[in-house]
Design a protein around this motif. Structure first.
Motif, PDB file in Angstrom:
ATOM      1  N   MET A 116       9.665   0.327 -25.010  1.00  0.00           N
ATOM      2  CA  MET A 116      10.579   1.075 -23.798  1.00  0.00           C
ATOM      3  C   MET A 116      11.620   0.022 -23.433  1.00  0.00           C
ATOM      4  O   MET A 116      11.264  -1.224 -23.367  1.00  0.00           O
ATOM      5  CB  MET A 116       9.746   1.581 -22.767  1.00  0.00           C
ATOM      6  N   GLY A 117      12.932   0.466 -22.984  1.00  0.00           N
ATOM      7  CA  GLY A 117      13.835  -0.446 -22.453  1.00  0.00           C
ATOM      8  C   GLY A 117      13.351  -0.704 -20.954  1.00  0.00           C
ATOM      9  O   GLY A 117      12.484  -0.069 -20.198  1.00  0.00           O
ATOM     10  N   SER A 118      14.129  -1.547 -20.045  1.00  0.00           N
ATOM     11  CA  SER A 118      13.619  -1.985 -19.093  1.00  0.00           C
ATOM     12  C   SER A 118      13.893  -0.890 -17.906  1.00  0.00           C
ATOM     13  O   SER A 118      12.762  -0.798 -16.991  1.00  0.00           O
ATOM     14  CB  SER A 118      14.453  -3.180 -18.551  1.00  0.00           C
ATOM     15  N   ALA A 119      14.846   0.154 -18.126  1.00  0.00           N
ATOM     16  CA  ALA A 119      14.884   1.062 -17.159  1.00  0.00           C
ATOM     17  C   ALA A 119      13.735   2.014 -17.250  1.00  0.00           C
ATOM     18  O   ALA A 119      12.884   2.511 -16.366  1.00  0.00           O
ATOM     19  CB  ALA A 119      16.118   1.777 -17.278  1.00  0.00           C
ATOM     20  N   ALA A 120      13.148   2.342 -18.242  1.00  0.00           N
ATOM     21  CA  ALA A 120      12.328   3.082 -18.599  1.00  0.00           C
ATOM     22  C   ALA A 120      10.660   2.817 -17.941  1.00  0.00           C
ATOM     23  O   ALA A 120       9.954   3.408 -17.622  1.00  0.00           O
ATOM     24  CB  ALA A 120      11.988   3.512 -20.243  1.00  0.00           C
ATOM     25  N   VAL A 121      10.609   1.111 -18.273  1.00  0.00           N
ATOM     26  CA  VAL A 121       9.473   0.526 -17.731  1.00  0.00           C
ATOM     27  C   VAL A 121       9.560   0.587 -16.213  1.00  0.00           C
ATOM     28  O   VAL A 121       8.616   0.960 -15.538  1.00  0.00           O
ATOM     29  CB  VAL A 121       9.544  -0.584 -18.325  1.00  0.00           C
ATOM     30  N   ALA A 122      10.842   0.470 -15.638  1.00  0.00           N
ATOM     31  CA  ALA A 122      10.917   0.778 -14.222  1.00  0.00           C
ATOM     32  C   ALA A 122      10.652   1.984 -13.594  1.00  0.00           C
ATOM     33  O   ALA A 122       9.808   2.023 -12.595  1.00  0.00           O
ATOM     34  CB  ALA A 122      12.165   0.380 -13.601  1.00  0.00           C
ATOM     35  N   ALA A 123      11.007   3.243 -14.486  1.00  0.00           N
ATOM     36  CA  ALA A 123      10.799   4.463 -14.129  1.00  0.00           C
ATOM     37  C   ALA A 123       9.197   4.891 -14.118  1.00  0.00           C
ATOM     38  O   ALA A 123       8.640   5.278 -12.952  1.00  0.00           O
ATOM     39  CB  ALA A 123      11.376   5.409 -15.266  1.00  0.00           C
ATOM     40  N   TYR A 124       8.243   3.911 -15.108  1.00  0.00           N
ATOM     41  CA  TYR A 124       6.826   4.536 -14.899  1.00  0.00           C
ATOM     42  C   TYR A 124       6.229   3.640 -13.768  1.00  0.00           C
ATOM     43  O   TYR A 124       5.248   3.999 -13.296  1.00  0.00           O
ATOM     44  CB  TYR A 124       6.204   3.909 -16.459  1.00  0.00           C
ATOM     45  N   ARG A 125       6.562   2.358 -13.513  1.00  0.00           N
ATOM     46  CA  ARG A 125       6.177   1.497 -12.241  1.00  0.00           C
ATOM     47  C   ARG A 125       6.451   2.394 -11.134  1.00  0.00           C
ATOM     48  O   ARG A 125       5.576   2.289 -10.420  1.00  0.00           O
ATOM     49  CB  ARG A 125       6.875   0.366 -12.429  1.00  0.00           C
ATOM     50  N   GLU A 126       7.634   3.011 -11.100  1.00  0.00           N
ATOM     51  CA  GLU A 126       7.714   4.036  -9.654  1.00  0.00           C
ATOM     52  C   GLU A 126       6.852   4.858  -9.777  1.00  0.00           C
ATOM     53  O   GLU A 126       6.322   5.326  -8.682  1.00  0.00           O
ATOM     54  CB  GLU A 126       9.363   4.535  -9.651  1.00  0.00           C
ATOM     55  N   LEU A 127       6.738   5.575 -11.061  1.00  0.00           N
ATOM     56  CA  LEU A 127       5.637   6.881 -10.954  1.00  0.00           C
ATOM     57  C   LEU A 127       4.373   6.449 -10.791  1.00  0.00           C
ATOM     58  O   LEU A 127       3.688   7.186  -9.865  1.00  0.00           O
ATOM     59  CB  LEU A 127       5.809   7.407 -12.393  1.00  0.00           C
ATOM     60  N   LEU A 128       3.960   5.558 -11.397  1.00  0.00           N
ATOM     61  CA  LEU A 128       2.451   4.844 -10.892  1.00  0.00           C
ATOM     62  C   LEU A 128       2.405   4.504  -9.540  1.00  0.00           C
ATOM     63  O   LEU A 128       1.308   5.024  -8.764  1.00  0.00           O
ATOM     64  CB  LEU A 128       2.274   3.378 -11.682  1.00  0.00           C
ATOM     65  N   GLY A 129       3.246   3.877  -8.863  1.00  0.00           N
ATOM     66  CA  GLY A 129       3.266   3.509  -7.602  1.00  0.00           C
ATOM     67  C   GLY A 129       3.280   4.662  -6.586  1.00  0.00           C
ATOM     68  O   GLY A 129       2.186   4.875  -5.718  1.00  0.00           O
ATOM     69  N   ALA A 130       3.824   5.798  -6.723  1.00  0.00           N
ATOM     70  CA  ALA A 130       3.766   7.101  -6.239  1.00  0.00           C
ATOM     71  C   ALA A 130       2.462   7.769  -6.183  1.00  0.00           C
ATOM     72  O   ALA A 130       1.774   8.253  -5.443  1.00  0.00           O
ATOM     73  CB  ALA A 130       5.045   8.161  -6.720  1.00  0.00           C
ATOM     74  N   VAL A 131       1.989   7.799  -7.609  1.00  0.00           N
ATOM     75  CA  VAL A 131       0.559   8.381  -7.811  1.00  0.00           C
ATOM     76  C   VAL A 131      -0.494   7.740  -6.905  1.00  0.00           C
ATOM     77  O   VAL A 131      -1.358   8.254  -6.352  1.00  0.00           O
ATOM     78  CB  VAL A 131       0.442   8.376  -9.319  1.00  0.00           C
ATOM     79  N   LEU A 132      -0.235   6.319  -6.955  1.00  0.00           N
ATOM     80  CA  LEU A 132      -1.422   5.471  -6.457  1.00  0.00           C
ATOM     81  C   LEU A 132      -1.257   5.709  -4.868  1.00  0.00           C
ATOM     82  O   LEU A 132      -2.303   5.763  -4.103  1.00  0.00           O
ATOM     83  CB  LEU A 132      -1.234   3.977  -6.555  1.00  0.00           C
ATOM     84  N   ARG A 133      -0.055   5.870  -4.309  1.00  0.00           N
ATOM     85  CA  ARG A 133       0.110   6.186  -3.126  1.00  0.00           C
ATOM     86  C   ARG A 133      -0.447   7.394  -2.479  1.00  0.00           C
ATOM     87  O   ARG A 133      -1.460   7.606  -1.645  1.00  0.00           O
ATOM     88  CB  ARG A 133       1.412   5.994  -2.566  1.00  0.00           C
ATOM     89  N   SER A 134      -0.534   8.342  -3.268  1.00  0.00           N
ATOM     90  CA  SER A 134      -1.167   9.763  -3.313  1.00  0.00           C
ATOM     91  C   SER A 134      -2.537   9.882  -3.242  1.00  0.00           C
ATOM     92  O   SER A 134      -3.417  10.314  -2.351  1.00  0.00           O
ATOM     93  CB  SER A 134      -0.538  10.713  -4.264  1.00  0.00           C
ATOM     94  N   CYS A 135      -3.053   8.815  -4.053  1.00  0.00           N
ATOM     95  CA  CYS A 135      -4.593   8.677  -4.209  1.00  0.00           C
ATOM     96  C   CYS A 135      -5.037   8.078  -3.078  1.00  0.00           C
ATOM     97  O   CYS A 135      -6.347   8.450  -2.732  1.00  0.00           O
ATOM     98  CB  CYS A 135      -4.895   7.805  -5.451  1.00  0.00           C
ATOM     99  N   ARG A 136      -4.182   6.857  -2.695  1.00  0.00           N
ATOM    100  CA  ARG A 136      -4.849   6.410  -1.351  1.00  0.00           C
ATOM    101  C   ARG A 136      -4.815   7.272  -0.173  1.00  0.00           C
ATOM    102  O   ARG A 136      -5.992   7.350   0.496  1.00  0.00           O
ATOM    103  CB  ARG A 136      -4.114   5.202  -1.135  1.00  0.00           C
ATOM    104  N   GLU A 137      -3.952   8.097   0.130  1.00  0.00           N
ATOM    105  CA  GLU A 137      -3.961   8.989   1.027  1.00  0.00           C
ATOM    106  C   GLU A 137      -5.043  10.154   0.943  1.00  0.00           C
ATOM    107  O   GLU A 137      -5.538  10.399   2.123  1.00  0.00           O
ATOM    108  CB  GLU A 137      -2.357   9.707   1.067  1.00  0.00           C
ATOM    109  N   LYS A 138      -5.082  10.598  -0.247  1.00  0.00           N
ATOM    110  CA  LYS A 138      -6.277  11.569  -0.372  1.00  0.00           C
ATOM    111  C   LYS A 138      -7.492  10.952  -0.051  1.00  0.00           C
ATOM    112  O   LYS A 138      -8.577  11.659   0.458  1.00  0.00           O
ATOM    113  CB  LYS A 138      -6.174  12.310  -1.770  1.00  0.00           C
ATOM    114  N   ALA A 139      -7.609   9.682  -0.264  1.00  0.00           N
ATOM    115  CA  ALA A 139      -8.937   8.724   0.132  1.00  0.00           C
ATOM    116  C   ALA A 139      -9.076   8.500   1.586  1.00  0.00           C
ATOM    117  O   ALA A 139     -10.166   8.209   2.041  1.00  0.00           O
ATOM    118  CB  ALA A 139      -9.111   7.692  -0.617  1.00  0.00           C
TER     119      ALA A 139
END
Length: 278
Positions: free
Chosen positions: A1-24
């Motif tokens: 993937m290009g750098s922009a696509a990697v950045a997009a998944y990094r943002e997606l991962l961060g948002a999902v992990l924040r949601s997991c933390r808050e659910k915990a």
């Protein structure tokens, strides 16, 4: 993937992990302490998608937050995508594209223009040419990327797409009559798909929930996560706090109730196409 696509998944991962933390039920400070990290700044940057998450640290977070096995496997996949290569550019359109690629359900509403996920490249070009945050040299690329983001909608396992538009969106001649006609013909083809529903709110209906406030709500089944995308003059934003998501869910339900039935909406679209052919 290009750098922009990697950045997009990094943002997606961060948002999902924040949601997991808050659910915990953990604050950033509590999670930082239990992970033995030096500062809560690290978790803030991670959840913002600003830094990579090593595989071993991701495993510790998944265990700490009690993420179910099925959801954890999908989050590991996001982590692999985000670590694929260093990221130097974050593109808001690419981030949106990553969310759409992982979606199980998408609900999108607009009252003056047709939603991004329904646009042709010519219609998108005309709109982006007036944007205050898109450089003229980037208009063509962003228009093509906007159309490319629609590919999951016609894949073998597409998300469910619910579209509600205001009648003005069918009338405004973005790009001229020919561009609008071809845009509406494209939309007509899209709504024939079994995963797509389309409804129109008539002008005569008057006021309704979210009048003048377009949004796109994107839901993943695994991991269980929903975010709401909105776009302004100078920036885009994502909202995934439970109370915010609940408000947008209620708004979309009321929009659908205010709109014409699916069959009548399709007939209205056909009439508008016929008018533009003449």
């Amino acid at each position: 993937m290009g750098s922009a696509a990697v950045a997009a998944y990094r943002e997606l991962l961060g948002a999902v992990l924040r949601s997991c933390r808050e659910k915990a039920g953990m604050s950033p400070t509590q999670a930082t302490k239990l992970l033995n990290w030096y500062s809560s700044v690290k978790i803030a940057r991670l959840e913002a998608g600003a830094i990579k998450v090593p595989a071993d640290e991701l495993e510790r977070m998944l265990a700490l937050f009690g993420v179910p096995a099925g959801e954890a496997e999908k989050i590991r996949f996001f982590g692999e995508k985000a670590r694929e290569r260093p990221s130097r550019v974050t593109a808001s359109e690419s981030a949106f594209r990553a969310y759409v690629a992982e979606a199980s359900e998408i609900s999108t509403y607009a009252d003056q223009l047709l939603p991004d996920l329904t646009q042709t490249v010519d219609y998108a070009n005309a709109l982006l040419g007036t944007s205050l945050r898109t450089a003229p040299s980037d208009v063509g690329r962003e228009a093509r990327e906007r159309v490319e983001a629609q590919r999951p909608l016609t894949s073998a396992n597409p998300p469910e797409l619910r579209i509600v538009v205001g009648e003005p969106a069918l009338l405004r001649p973005v790009g001229g009559r020919l561009v609008l006609r071809r845009q509406l013909e494209h939309l007509r083809s899209l709504i024939e798909r079994p995963n797509v529903t389309f409804r129109v709110i008539l002008i005569e209906h008057g006021e309704h929930a979210a009048l003048g406030l377009p949004f796109t709500m994107i839901t993943m089944a695994v991991p269980a996560f929903t975010t709401v995308y909105t776009e302004g003059l100078t920036a885009v934003s994502y909202a995934d706090a439970p109370d915010e998501v609940d408000a947008y869910r209620l708004a979309f339900r009321r929009l659908a109730e205010a709109a014409l039935p699916v069959e009548d909406s399709a007939k209205l679209l056909d009439r508008r196409i016929d008018e533009l052919v003449q």
